[in-house]
Design a protein around this motif. Structure first.
Motif, PDB file in Angstrom:
ATOM      1  N   LEU A 127      72.724  33.936  -7.928  1.00  0.00           N
ATOM      2  CA  LEU A 127      72.219  35.195  -8.049  1.00  0.00           C
ATOM      3  C   LEU A 127      71.394  35.584  -6.766  1.00  0.00           C
ATOM      4  CD1 LEU A 127      71.431  35.476 -11.936  1.00  0.00           C
ATOM      5  CD2 LEU A 127      73.019  36.625 -10.346  1.00  0.00           C
ATOM      6  N   ILE A 128      70.562  34.478  -6.279  1.00  0.00           N
ATOM      7  CA  ILE A 128      69.842  34.763  -5.194  1.00  0.00           C
ATOM      8  C   ILE A 128      70.646  35.015  -4.092  1.00  0.00           C
ATOM      9  CG2 ILE A 128      68.239  33.302  -3.507  1.00  0.00           C
ATOM     10  CD1 ILE A 128      66.689  34.158  -5.876  1.00  0.00           C
ATOM     11  N   SER A 129      71.767  34.112  -3.773  1.00  0.00           N
ATOM     12  CA  SER A 129      72.649  34.466  -2.662  1.00  0.00           C
ATOM     13  C   SER A 129      73.279  35.999  -2.802  1.00  0.00           C
ATOM     14  CB  SER A 129      73.995  33.301  -2.662  1.00  0.00           C
ATOM     15  OG  SER A 129      73.260  32.088  -2.574  1.00  0.00           O
ATOM     16  N   ALA A 130      73.776  36.460  -4.021  1.00  0.00           N
ATOM     17  CA  ALA A 130      74.205  37.616  -4.165  1.00  0.00           C
ATOM     18  C   ALA A 130      73.115  38.845  -3.913  1.00  0.00           C
ATOM     19  CB  ALA A 130      74.618  37.686  -5.589  1.00  0.00           C
ATOM     20  N   SER A 131      71.919  38.571  -4.272  1.00  0.00           N
ATOM     21  CA  SER A 131      70.897  39.602  -4.167  1.00  0.00           C
ATOM     22  C   SER A 131      70.727  39.940  -2.542  1.00  0.00           C
ATOM     23  CB  SER A 131      69.693  39.474  -4.788  1.00  0.00           C
ATOM     24  OG  SER A 131      69.317  38.197  -4.617  1.00  0.00           O
ATOM     25  N   ARG A 132      70.681  38.519  -1.686  1.00  0.00           N
ATOM     26  CA  ARG A 132      70.295  38.585  -0.501  1.00  0.00           C
ATOM     27  C   ARG A 132      71.279  39.327   0.444  1.00  0.00           C
ATOM     28  NH1 ARG A 132      68.459  32.298  -0.042  1.00  0.00           N
ATOM     29  NH2 ARG A 132      66.463  32.469  -0.499  1.00  0.00           N
ATOM     30  N   LYS A 133      72.609  39.343   0.010  1.00  0.00           N
ATOM     31  CA  LYS A 133      73.526  39.965   0.814  1.00  0.00           C
ATOM     32  C   LYS A 133      73.426  41.542   1.003  1.00  0.00           C
ATOM     33  CE  LYS A 133      77.800  39.738  -0.605  1.00  0.00           C
ATOM     34  NZ  LYS A 133      78.886  39.265  -1.454  1.00  0.00           N
ATOM     35  N   TYR A 134      72.545  41.978   0.194  1.00  0.00           N
ATOM     36  CA  TYR A 134      72.330  43.547   0.147  1.00  0.00           C
ATOM     37  C   TYR A 134      70.975  43.738   0.818  1.00  0.00           C
ATOM     38  CZ  TYR A 134      76.458  43.587  -2.326  1.00  0.00           C
ATOM     39  OH  TYR A 134      77.736  43.147  -2.725  1.00  0.00           O
ATOM     40  N   ILE A 135      70.174  43.026   1.357  1.00  0.00           N
ATOM     41  CA  ILE A 135      68.899  43.215   1.776  1.00  0.00           C
ATOM     42  C   ILE A 135      69.009  44.318   3.027  1.00  0.00           C
ATOM     43  CG2 ILE A 135      66.875  42.450   3.144  1.00  0.00           C
ATOM     44  CD1 ILE A 135      67.173  39.931   1.729  1.00  0.00           C
ATOM     45  N   LYS A 136      70.132  44.131   3.997  1.00  0.00           N
ATOM     46  CA  LYS A 136      70.266  44.984   5.376  1.00  0.00           C
ATOM     47  C   LYS A 136      70.787  46.434   4.551  1.00  0.00           C
ATOM     48  CE  LYS A 136      72.041  45.420   9.732  1.00  0.00           C
ATOM     49  NZ  LYS A 136      70.738  45.929  10.252  1.00  0.00           N
ATOM     50  N   TYR A 137      71.632  46.333   3.623  1.00  0.00           N
ATOM     51  CA  TYR A 137      71.985  47.404   3.184  1.00  0.00           C
ATOM     52  C   TYR A 137      71.032  48.430   2.605  1.00  0.00           C
ATOM     53  CZ  TYR A 137      74.453  50.681  -0.002  1.00  0.00           C
ATOM     54  OH  TYR A 137      75.083  51.928  -0.433  1.00  0.00           O
ATOM     55  N   HIS A 138      70.080  47.987   1.965  1.00  0.00           N
ATOM     56  CA  HIS A 138      69.071  48.768   1.223  1.00  0.00           C
ATOM     57  C   HIS A 138      67.957  49.221   2.389  1.00  0.00           C
ATOM     58  CE1 HIS A 138      71.107  47.014  -2.286  1.00  0.00           C
ATOM     59  NE2 HIS A 138      70.960  48.330  -2.760  1.00  0.00           N
ATOM     60  N   GLN A 139      67.861  48.234   3.173  1.00  0.00           N
ATOM     61  CA  GLN A 139      66.909  48.618   4.418  1.00  0.00           C
ATOM     62  C   GLN A 139      67.285  49.767   5.075  1.00  0.00           C
ATOM     63  OE1 GLN A 139      66.633  45.683   7.559  1.00  0.00           O
ATOM     64  NE2 GLN A 139      65.930  47.256   9.006  1.00  0.00           N
ATOM     65  N   GLU A 140      68.687  49.744   5.328  1.00  0.00           N
ATOM     66  CA  GLU A 140      68.932  51.015   6.112  1.00  0.00           C
ATOM     67  C   GLU A 140      69.150  52.266   5.095  1.00  0.00           C
ATOM     68  OE1 GLU A 140      72.771  49.563   7.464  1.00  0.00           O
ATOM     69  OE2 GLU A 140      72.044  48.405   9.149  1.00  0.00           O
ATOM     70  N   ALA A 141      69.482  52.156   3.815  1.00  0.00           N
ATOM     71  CA  ALA A 141      69.715  53.162   2.967  1.00  0.00           C
ATOM     72  C   ALA A 141      68.323  53.940   2.703  1.00  0.00           C
ATOM     73  CB  ALA A 141      70.387  52.575   1.492  1.00  0.00           C
ATOM     74  N   PHE A 142      67.256  52.955   2.624  1.00  0.00           N
ATOM     75  CA  PHE A 142      65.818  53.603   2.794  1.00  0.00           C
ATOM     76  C   PHE A 142      65.172  53.954   3.955  1.00  0.00           C
ATOM     77  CE2 PHE A 142      65.501  50.326  -1.139  1.00  0.00           C
ATOM     78  CZ  PHE A 142      66.287  51.051  -1.994  1.00  0.00           C
ATOM     79  N   GLY A 143      65.629  53.654   4.961  1.00  0.00           N
ATOM     80  CA  GLY A 143      65.350  54.315   6.100  1.00  0.00           C
ATOM     81  C   GLY A 143      64.168  53.438   6.889  1.00  0.00           C
ATOM     82  N   TYR A 144      64.093  52.034   6.535  1.00  0.00           N
ATOM     83  CA  TYR A 144      62.999  51.064   6.829  1.00  0.00           C
ATOM     84  C   TYR A 144      63.490  50.467   8.338  1.00  0.00           C
ATOM     85  CZ  TYR A 144      61.252  51.627   2.192  1.00  0.00           C
ATOM     86  OH  TYR A 144      61.020  52.111   0.835  1.00  0.00           O
ATOM     87  N   GLU A 145      62.479  50.302   9.065  1.00  0.00           N
ATOM     88  CA  GLU A 145      62.745  49.712  10.375  1.00  0.00           C
ATOM     89  C   GLU A 145      62.993  47.989  10.263  1.00  0.00           C
ATOM     90  OE1 GLU A 145      59.635  50.565  13.109  1.00  0.00           O
ATOM     91  OE2 GLU A 145      60.247  52.770  12.973  1.00  0.00           O
ATOM     92  N   GLU A 146      62.230  47.541   9.299  1.00  0.00           N
ATOM     93  CA  GLU A 146      62.088  46.195   8.755  1.00  0.00           C
ATOM     94  C   GLU A 146      62.369  46.057   7.147  1.00  0.00           C
ATOM     95  OE1 GLU A 146      62.287  43.690  10.823  1.00  0.00           O
ATOM     96  OE2 GLU A 146      61.639  44.944  12.790  1.00  0.00           O
ATOM     97  N   PRO A 147      63.141  45.107   6.857  1.00  0.00           N
ATOM     98  CA  PRO A 147      63.288  44.898   5.498  1.00  0.00           C
ATOM     99  C   PRO A 147      61.812  44.476   4.597  1.00  0.00           C
ATOM    100  CG  PRO A 147      64.187  43.203   6.381  1.00  0.00           C
ATOM    101  CD  PRO A 147      63.625  43.920   7.495  1.00  0.00           C
ATOM    102  N   ASN A 148      61.568  45.043   3.532  1.00  0.00           N
ATOM    103  CA  ASN A 148      60.381  44.795   2.945  1.00  0.00           C
ATOM    104  C   ASN A 148      60.672  44.053   1.545  1.00  0.00           C
ATOM    105  OD1 ASN A 148      61.461  46.648   1.156  1.00  0.00           O
ATOM    106  ND2 ASN A 148      59.570  47.921   0.908  1.00  0.00           N
ATOM    107  N   THR A 149      61.874  43.491   1.510  1.00  0.00           N
ATOM    108  CA  THR A 149      62.092  42.876   0.213  1.00  0.00           C
ATOM    109  C   THR A 149      62.724  41.125   0.867  1.00  0.00           C
ATOM    110  OG1 THR A 149      62.857  44.846  -0.710  1.00  0.00           O
ATOM    111  CG2 THR A 149      63.688  42.809  -1.798  1.00  0.00           C
ATOM    112  N   THR A 150      62.309  40.125   0.146  1.00  0.00           N
ATOM    113  CA  THR A 150      62.651  39.007   0.202  1.00  0.00           C
ATOM    114  C   THR A 150      63.126  38.494  -1.130  1.00  0.00           C
ATOM    115  OG1 THR A 150      60.465  38.159   0.021  1.00  0.00           O
ATOM    116  CG2 THR A 150      61.215  38.567   2.105  1.00  0.00           C
ATOM    117  N   PHE A 151      63.801  37.498  -1.227  1.00  0.00           N
ATOM    118  CA  PHE A 151      64.449  36.617  -2.540  1.00  0.00           C
ATOM    119  C   PHE A 151      64.189  35.354  -2.387  1.00  0.00           C
ATOM    120  CE2 PHE A 151      66.670  40.806  -2.563  1.00  0.00           C
ATOM    121  CZ  PHE A 151      66.443  41.051  -3.769  1.00  0.00           C
TER     122      PHE A 151
END
Length: 392
Positions: free
Chosen positions: A132-156
């Motif tokens: 589950l950790i591996s699966a959730s990490r796969k989409y960090i960049k996807y959501h960073q871009e979807a939310f319009g963030y310059e840097e990711p604010n989520t870690t697992f």
């Protein structure tokens, strides 16, 4: 100091050996539960529809705010597909907050929270299951871009909820801790709550949904691996939540929402022999050690996003905009009482609240799941009313 006799030494050695054996048995049981849950949620469950209860398909008695619902629409479908929660764990006014999700699973709640805390906030998801950790990490960049963030604010991070320090979670470092239908999978719930207390700042909030039973689950059911996987043997009798929370130092729990949980599997129904289950969403706060309870008058100014006219503190108390509420300090105290005047806590009973709200799931199709099962506008799951009593 006199020396022990031979008989006294033997007796002491027997006590120490017995205590060590009991401790080893407890540790072995916890390890078996962890392994069982990891295998089930990491490898065997493909979607929430594979569960044998309606826990992750409960009609939302407390609907998502517009901001949270907008965030949910941006979450990647593969993340939402493996959602195993039983409630909505989105407190109000999260901008800039640092939030920890205990048992983050696929990351769905983390990504909703990521949107709501904004680029200045931070979200940490912790789960013991590597897949589950591996699966959730796969989409960090996807959501960073979807939310319009310059840097990711989520870690697992991978780790055990009973030992957050081993995963690098520091004391007094978090504004909010959330959890969604995970405590029922933990063999040592008080250890998890103690860790949540440790990592929260003073005034911080623990806001979580979980599965509860209407009576104490018998010990023999806790030996059943299938019941553990579904959260049924690990579900806490709802009354048994209150005292540990207060003992640790939190405020008295406040109940926000509840729904009855239906069990689809006939064999599991037979095993549990009449035990009823409900999801309950509670919130409580880490009280300052030096706090002094005084009378206070609170006036809500309507500044919380999505709650301009009214802010619901729990299912029983609301703040109306520009309407002073006297003596509101009771909302934040531990409400300690003597045993001679022990409160009934009927207002904290999730079964009563589910009855009152009519949020009982009678049927949730495993193949044709409609809207309403994940916090979206209701309509997919059929609801029924039932009766209950405070004693349950």
């Amino acid at each position: 100091m006199s020396q022990l006799t031979h008989e006294q030494r033997e007796e002491l050695e027997t006590i120490v050996h017995s205590s060590g054996t009991e401790l080893n048995a407890v540790n072995d049981m916890a390890s078996q539960v962890h392994k069982n849950v990891q295998e089930y949620y990491g490898s065997r469950l493909e979607t929430s529809e594979d569960l044998q209860t309606s826990a992750s398909c409960t009609m939302p008695a407390r609907p998502m705010s517009k901001s949270a619902l907008d965030a949910l629409k941006l979450v990647h479908p593969e993340v939402s597909k493996r959602y195993f929660g039983c409630g909505i764990v989105v407190p109000e006014k999260l901008t800039g907050c640092k939030v920890l999700d205990l048992g983050s699973g696929s990351g769905r709640d983390c990504y909703i929270l990521s949107r709501l805390v904004g680029k200045s906030g931070r979200v940490i998801g912790i789960d013991m299951t590597e897949e589950l950790i591996s699966a959730s990490r796969k989409y960090i960049k996807y959501h960073q871009e979807a939310f319009g963030y310059e840097e990711p604010n989520t870690t697992f991070v991978q780790g055990y909820l009973e030992r957050l320090g081993e995963a690098g979670i520091q004391s007094d470092s978090l504004d909010v801790v959330v959890s969604n239908c995970v405590m029922c999978l933990c063999p040592d719930k008080k250890a998890v709550m103690k860790e949540a207390y440790r990592v929260l700042k003073e005034g911080g909030e623990f806001y979580f949904s979980d599965m509860y039973a209407d009576k104490v689950v018998p010990e023999h059911l806790k030996e059943d691996p299938v019941l553990w996987r579904e959260g049924m043997s690990g579900a806490l009798y709802w009354r048994d939540l209150i005292a540990p929370v207060q003992d640790i130092g939190f405020s008295t729990p406040r109940l926000l929402a509840a729904s009855h949980i239906a069990v689809h599997n006939a064999e599991l129904l037979r095993k549990t022999d009449g035990i009823r289950y409900a999801s309950g969403t509670y919130r409580f706060f880490k009280l300052p050690k030096s706090s002094v309870t005084v009378g206070a008058e609170v006036t809500y100014k309507g500044t919380v996003p999505d709650h301009s006219d009214q802010l619901d503190f729990d299912a029983s108390h609301s703040f109306q905009r520009d309407v002073p509420l006297p003596d509101s300090e009771f909302l934040f105290t531990s409400q300690a009482t003597s045993q001679d005047h022990a409160p009934q806590y009927c207002h904290l009973n999730p079964f009563l609240l589910a009855d009152k709200l009519g949020s009982s799931i009678r049927q949730c199709s495993k193949t044709e799941k409609k809207a309403g099962c994940d916090g979206a506008p209701p309509g997919g799951c059929e609801a029924t009313n039932s009766t209950s009593s405070c004693g349950k």
